[in-house]
Motif scaffolding. Sequence first.
Motif, PDB file in Angstrom:
ATOM      1  N   ARG A 281       0.755  -0.827   0.136  1.00  0.00           N
ATOM      2  CA  ARG A 281      -0.262   0.443   0.208  1.00  0.00           C
ATOM      3  C   ARG A 281       0.929   0.814  -0.143  1.00  0.00           C
ATOM      4  O   ARG A 281       2.245   1.412   0.659  1.00  0.00           O
ATOM      5  CB  ARG A 281      -0.956  -0.540   1.428  1.00  0.00           C
ATOM      6  N   PHE A 283      -0.383   4.118   0.596  1.00  0.00           N
ATOM      7  CA  PHE A 283      -0.905   5.201   1.151  1.00  0.00           C
ATOM      8  C   PHE A 283      -1.500   6.328   0.947  1.00  0.00           C
ATOM      9  O   PHE A 283      -1.685   7.371   1.129  1.00  0.00           O
ATOM     10  CB  PHE A 283       0.267   6.181   2.415  1.00  0.00           C
ATOM     11  N   ASN A 286      -6.507   4.356  -2.684  1.00  0.00           N
ATOM     12  CA  ASN A 286      -6.816   3.813  -4.007  1.00  0.00           C
ATOM     13  C   ASN A 286      -8.586   3.147  -4.060  1.00  0.00           C
ATOM     14  O   ASN A 286      -8.600   2.949  -3.752  1.00  0.00           O
ATOM     15  CB  ASN A 286      -6.057   1.892  -3.539  1.00  0.00           C
ATOM     16  N   PHE A 345      -7.305  -3.458  -1.763  1.00  0.00           N
ATOM     17  CA  PHE A 345      -6.633  -1.626  -0.766  1.00  0.00           C
ATOM     18  C   PHE A 345      -8.426  -1.413  -0.628  1.00  0.00           C
ATOM     19  O   PHE A 345      -8.383  -0.603   0.610  1.00  0.00           O
ATOM     20  CB  PHE A 345      -5.885  -1.566  -1.736  1.00  0.00           C
ATOM     21  N   GLU A 346      -8.875  -0.717  -1.855  1.00  0.00           N
ATOM     22  CA  GLU A 346      -9.713  -0.391  -1.755  1.00  0.00           C
ATOM     23  C   GLU A 346     -11.212  -1.090  -0.851  1.00  0.00           C
ATOM     24  O   GLU A 346     -11.317   0.005   0.235  1.00  0.00           O
ATOM     25  CB  GLU A 346     -10.503  -0.419  -2.772  1.00  0.00           C
ATOM     26  N   SER A 348     -10.404  -3.194   2.080  1.00  0.00           N
ATOM     27  CA  SER A 348      -9.711  -3.382   3.034  1.00  0.00           C
ATOM     28  C   SER A 348      -8.736  -2.703   3.739  1.00  0.00           C
ATOM     29  O   SER A 348      -8.016  -1.905   3.576  1.00  0.00           O
ATOM     30  CB  SER A 348      -8.731  -4.932   2.970  1.00  0.00           C
ATOM     31  N   ASN A 349      -7.900  -3.318   5.181  1.00  0.00           N
ATOM     32  CA  ASN A 349      -6.717  -2.507   5.972  1.00  0.00           C
ATOM     33  C   ASN A 349      -5.369  -2.955   5.195  1.00  0.00           C
ATOM     34  O   ASN A 349      -4.169  -2.671   6.060  1.00  0.00           O
ATOM     35  CB  ASN A 349      -7.355  -2.473   6.881  1.00  0.00           C
ATOM     36  N   ALA A 350      -4.930  -3.490   4.587  1.00  0.00           N
ATOM     37  CA  ALA A 350      -4.171  -4.687   3.736  1.00  0.00           C
ATOM     38  C   ALA A 350      -3.423  -3.450   3.588  1.00  0.00           C
ATOM     39  O   ALA A 350      -3.621  -2.773   2.705  1.00  0.00           O
ATOM     40  CB  ALA A 350      -4.401  -5.641   2.860  1.00  0.00           C
ATOM     41  N   LEU A 351      -1.661  -3.956   4.448  1.00  0.00           N
ATOM     42  CA  LEU A 351      -0.787  -3.218   3.715  1.00  0.00           C
ATOM     43  C   LEU A 351       0.275  -4.171   3.179  1.00  0.00           C
ATOM     44  O   LEU A 351       0.691  -2.884   2.480  1.00  0.00           O
ATOM     45  CB  LEU A 351       0.406  -2.752   5.249  1.00  0.00           C
ATOM     46  N   VAL A 385      -7.871 -10.779   6.178  1.00  0.00           N
ATOM     47  CA  VAL A 385      -6.455  -9.718   5.774  1.00  0.00           C
ATOM     48  C   VAL A 385      -5.643 -10.537   7.055  1.00  0.00           C
ATOM     49  O   VAL A 385      -6.393 -11.372   8.409  1.00  0.00           O
ATOM     50  CB  VAL A 385      -6.948  -8.735   6.562  1.00  0.00           C
ATOM     51  N   VAL A 389      -1.406  -8.158   8.548  1.00  0.00           N
ATOM     52  CA  VAL A 389      -1.550  -7.644   7.577  1.00  0.00           C
ATOM     53  C   VAL A 389      -1.500  -7.303   5.625  1.00  0.00           C
ATOM     54  O   VAL A 389      -0.971  -6.678   5.598  1.00  0.00           O
ATOM     55  CB  VAL A 389      -1.250  -6.100   8.103  1.00  0.00           C
ATOM     56  N   GLY A 391      -3.692  -8.719   2.504  1.00  0.00           N
ATOM     57  CA  GLY A 391      -4.545  -9.119   1.821  1.00  0.00           C
ATOM     58  C   GLY A 391      -4.770 -10.204   0.765  1.00  0.00           C
ATOM     59  O   GLY A 391      -4.204  -9.843   0.094  1.00  0.00           O
TER      60      GLY A 391
END
Length: 826
Positions: A281, A283, A286, A345-346, A348-351, A385, A389, A391
């Motif tokens: 990600r 940051f 996305n 990424f859109e 979820s909070n996955a890095l 996830v 982290v 995803g």
Amino acid sequence: MFSRPHAEPLTPDKIYAGNLAQLGLGYPLWCPDPHVSGTPLRGDVGAVLHGRFIRLLHVDTSESAASKKVTSFNPPFPAKDIQPLPINALLFDRIDGSLRPGRYCSHGISRSEMYATATAPLGGTGPVSLNLKVDHKCHEKQGAALTLQSSAHAEVTLSMKFLKAYAARNFLKWHRYATTALGFEVEPEDIILVTGWHKTGKDWAATALGHDKHASSSIDLGAGLGGLAAAGVGGSLEETMETSSVQRHGPGYSPEGKHSQRKDDERDQCVFVKGVRVKRRTFLPNKIMASAGPHRLPRSGNGRGAPEGEAEKGGDEDFLGYDWQEYMPEGRISDPVSIVLEYIFEVSNALVAVASDDQVECILCGRHVLDFATLLRRTQFRVEVDADVVGSLCMEDLVSYQQEQKFMRPATGLAGLSDLPQTSREHRPAHPPITTADLDDWPQITRKSAGTLTDSQIFLGPTQSKACPVNYKAVVFGDAENMKITRLRCVSLSPDGTLLAAATGNTIAVWRVQDGLAVQRLDQGQHTAKIWSVAFSPDGQYVVSAVDDKLPLVCQWNVKTGNVVHRLEGHEEAVRYAAFSPDGAQIATRSRDSLRIWDASNGSLLHAITDLDAAFGIQTLFSPDGSRIAARSAVSEEDTAVVVLDSRTAARTATLRRKDIWRMAFAPQGDRIAAGCTDGSACVWDAASGTALLELREHTDVVREVAFSPDGGELATASSDGTVVTCDARTGKRRFTFRVESVQGRDKEEVNTVAYSPKNDFIACGADDGCVRVWNRRTGGFVAVFQGHSDSVWRVLFTPDGWDVLSYGFDHVVRLWSGRDALRLS
């Protein structure tokens, strides 16, 4: 304020890859011929540069992989940094002829008889390709086409869940090696862990087309990519813009379309590479947007998700408030795997996001979907996830979705968004539309009595005792109320695996396996009592059925027409067995009064053997070469025997004696016969002489079935003591004992049946708890438990491709299980 993305030049390799990626066959390689580092292999880590796959390292550290190491780069990737793959992590499926000879085009490409005059190679020196015929028209801004003059073969790794986690743990090390040690300019998400490919011979041609003149003049060929020629095409198109075409072809390609590939030629030209990719990600926001190609949205209202004159966006929010179409980088390749990474990424909070071509294949199911991004949003696949982290799309959702789409919808063709489910969990009970082509092939085809998808479970884990249930939808043929399948021998799969025939009462239903539709019903009032035996002919055109009737009758049916070809009459007692010889020339039938051999071409009786006592059962088998028939018989009140007959003369050639023989099987070579006995033993005889070769005592209860491995080197025995044992079929040395652990908590589950996969290392068994269990017969490793039957499983058999398992039993239905799905979910 964020800056406007820098527009990269559109090069032929990017045009080609961005457009053909819509087919969902993997990443299209503009340069399929091998790089100096070698042709792509499963287990490679590499990147695509200027349309060619560069092998960076090979992560399979097993002894068999020593020859696959990458030796072309200095320094090589440090061996100490290669995380070992476990055994069977690269278990794969090989598909010969995965792509047939022909043209594979992106949307907007039509065929036209156009001739090109080649100019000097673009961007450098090299040989000029003369008199190339470019017979494509591009009705979009860009397009691409792949021409194959010989078929392509494929290999696909199946243990994808593990490999995605493996890639997420290691991709940064791989990227540092590519950029720092070797100096390649690649992003982390450009690194690919290869899980499969499509490879062909040297007779291919790759074409990139477009209306933008600049696209054909800003070509970055890179080192070693000489031989590309720009071709100006005469004539004009609807928009009166000159079409630019760039074509690259293999040394065996014939412009006149002449086939030059020989069967023994090496297929090392990788036209599509499949793999796992990882992205971190950034940051930045996305937001996934609808896309119909590498750089733009759909431009017109033609069923692709946007009305006339409007570009459909992915939602109410746009990319930083700008117009996405205007500011998307010109050279960006929005291939489906990249779209999946953005989707993760859109939602979820996955890095870190991990995606693969296998996931894309599950979603597309062989369809050509232009607006893949919007489809992904609408289906709403869950993202898992993990604790790190990382995803990834929920594999359970993907497999269920693919199963439903393959079963409920057409398998091929251009699909609009209105044709697709709104969510991954939307239930659509209707079967595929019946087309004119279907009716031409099967005039009686119907959705009535078709197979259905029902909720089941697969138990997966490192061992059987540690396996956990995963929800799964299995295909079920027949039902316990109206279409009961009531006998052990009344189910038959056509030799090519496309049709399933089963006796339901006094009729025979025939289903198409791929979608469950009922294609034929063999009835005509021929049978007035329940059918005991059903069997396909070797060519799949005929079915023979035996009936338990007052007037014993065997019918030979034409599957296409549904008509009776021959009525085989002469038995005086109920006929319990009927089967074709391996060459289809003969039919053997068995009742308590006799064994009869018939001419399949005219229905005439060839031989009647009346001195076989069937008091202990009527099992009868043709040898694989058709030269012998083995029939179980009673010798006395104490003993049983297997009588071996010459199928041409009906003369006895051997008698194999053993007390209480239960089931028997021929070795694939036809030279040996094995049988299981009620005292827990199993024996092997020479089929020609009747000489006893081997006696196995591996069980404490009845041996209910025996089976030889496809190579004849191993014998499996299934017993009521709850185990399956495999032994060397020549020496008798035990290899593995597979113990059935009851999912119902019982001390023991009797095993009724066992079967080997014909094309891989699976062995499967069916037990009294209604479960089908699968192991790896070479390693002894546990694969899966399929749970769905409500009663004992009588029989299991593999489909010809070796991956799917059919099972049926006391609950009177046939279930179809996918070994591929089990591996992808494990």
